[in-house]
Design a protein around this motif. Structure first.
Motif, mmCIF file in Angstrom:
data_model
loop_
_atom_site.group_PDB
_atom_site.id
_atom_site.type_symbol
_atom_site.label_atom_id
_atom_site.label_comp_id
_atom_site.label_asym_id
_atom_site.label_seq_id
_atom_site.Cartn_x
_atom_site.Cartn_y
_atom_site.Cartn_z
ATOM 1 N N LEU A 165 0.822 -1.208 0.000
ATOM 2 C CA LEU A 165 0.000 0.000 0.000
ATOM 3 C C LEU A 165 0.857 1.260 0.000
ATOM 4 C CD1 LEU A 165 -2.826 -1.090 2.452
ATOM 5 C CD2 LEU A 165 -3.056 -0.643 -0.010
ATOM 6 N N GLU A 166 1.944 1.250 0.756
ATOM 7 C CA GLU A 166 2.855 2.399 0.791
ATOM 8 C C GLU A 166 3.485 2.626 -0.582
ATOM 9 O OE1 GLU A 166 6.949 3.731 3.007
ATOM 10 O OE2 GLU A 166 5.479 2.601 4.173
ATOM 11 N N GLU A 190 0.964 4.293 -2.792
ATOM 12 C CA GLU A 190 0.818 5.709 -2.439
ATOM 13 C C GLU A 190 2.020 6.513 -2.938
ATOM 14 O OE1 GLU A 190 0.402 8.455 1.527
ATOM 15 O OE2 GLU A 190 -0.482 6.459 1.555
ATOM 16 N N THR A 191 3.206 5.948 -2.792
ATOM 17 C CA THR A 191 4.415 6.626 -3.269
ATOM 18 C C THR A 191 4.349 6.824 -4.777
ATOM 19 O OG1 THR A 191 5.738 5.750 -1.455
ATOM 20 C CG2 THR A 191 6.932 6.452 -3.425
ATOM 21 N N GLU A 237 1.642 6.987 -6.591
ATOM 22 C CA GLU A 237 0.605 7.990 -6.853
ATOM 23 C C GLU A 237 1.152 9.402 -6.605
ATOM 24 O OE1 GLU A 237 -3.252 9.072 -4.404
ATOM 25 O OE2 GLU A 237 -3.526 7.179 -5.485
ATOM 26 N N ASP A 238 1.906 9.573 -5.522
ATOM 27 C CA ASP A 238 2.505 10.878 -5.224
ATOM 28 C C ASP A 238 3.497 11.286 -6.312
ATOM 29 O OD1 ASP A 238 1.045 10.960 -2.891
ATOM 30 O OD2 ASP A 238 2.737 10.470 -1.576
#
Length: 85
Positions: free
Chosen positions: A38-39, A42-43, A45-46
Motif C-alpha cells: 500500500l505504501e 501511495e508513493t 501515486e505521489d
C-alpha cells in the motif's frame, strides 16, 4: 479483523518457512507485506502527481522560486523603500 483468502500452496509453504526462519507469525509477515504494498502504491501515486504538477508548471511557463522571490523583494523595495535592518 479476520479474512479468509486462497493462496497458492507453494507460496503459502514458502511463507510458513520464512515465518519460522525469522521467528515471526504468518500474520505479521502478511501485515508487513500488505502495508509495504500500500505504501508503494501511495508513493507511486505521489510521484505521478508531482510529475503532472511539474509538467503543468513547465507548460504554463513557470518561474523558479529564487527568481520569483527576488522579483517580489525588488518590487516590495521599490514600493515601500529599503526598510530598516
Amino acid at each position: 479483523m479476520k479474512v479468509t483468502i486462497d493462496i497458492d500452496p507453494d507460496l503459502y509453504r514458502a511463507l510458513k518457512v520464512e515465518a519460522a526462519r525469522s521467528d515471526r507469525s504468518v500474520r505479521d509477515i502478511v501485515d508487513e507485506a500488505l502495508a509495504a504494498w500500500l505504501e508503494a502504491l501511495e508513493t507511486e501515486e505521489d510521484r505521478a502527481s508531482a510529475e503532472a504538477a511539474l509538467a503543468e508548471y513547465r507548460r504554463d511557463g513557470g518561474e523558479a522560486a529564487e527568481s520569483f522571490f527576488g522579483s517580489l523583494a525588488a518590487e516590495t523595495k521599490a514600493t515601500y523603500g529599503p526598510g530598516e535592518a
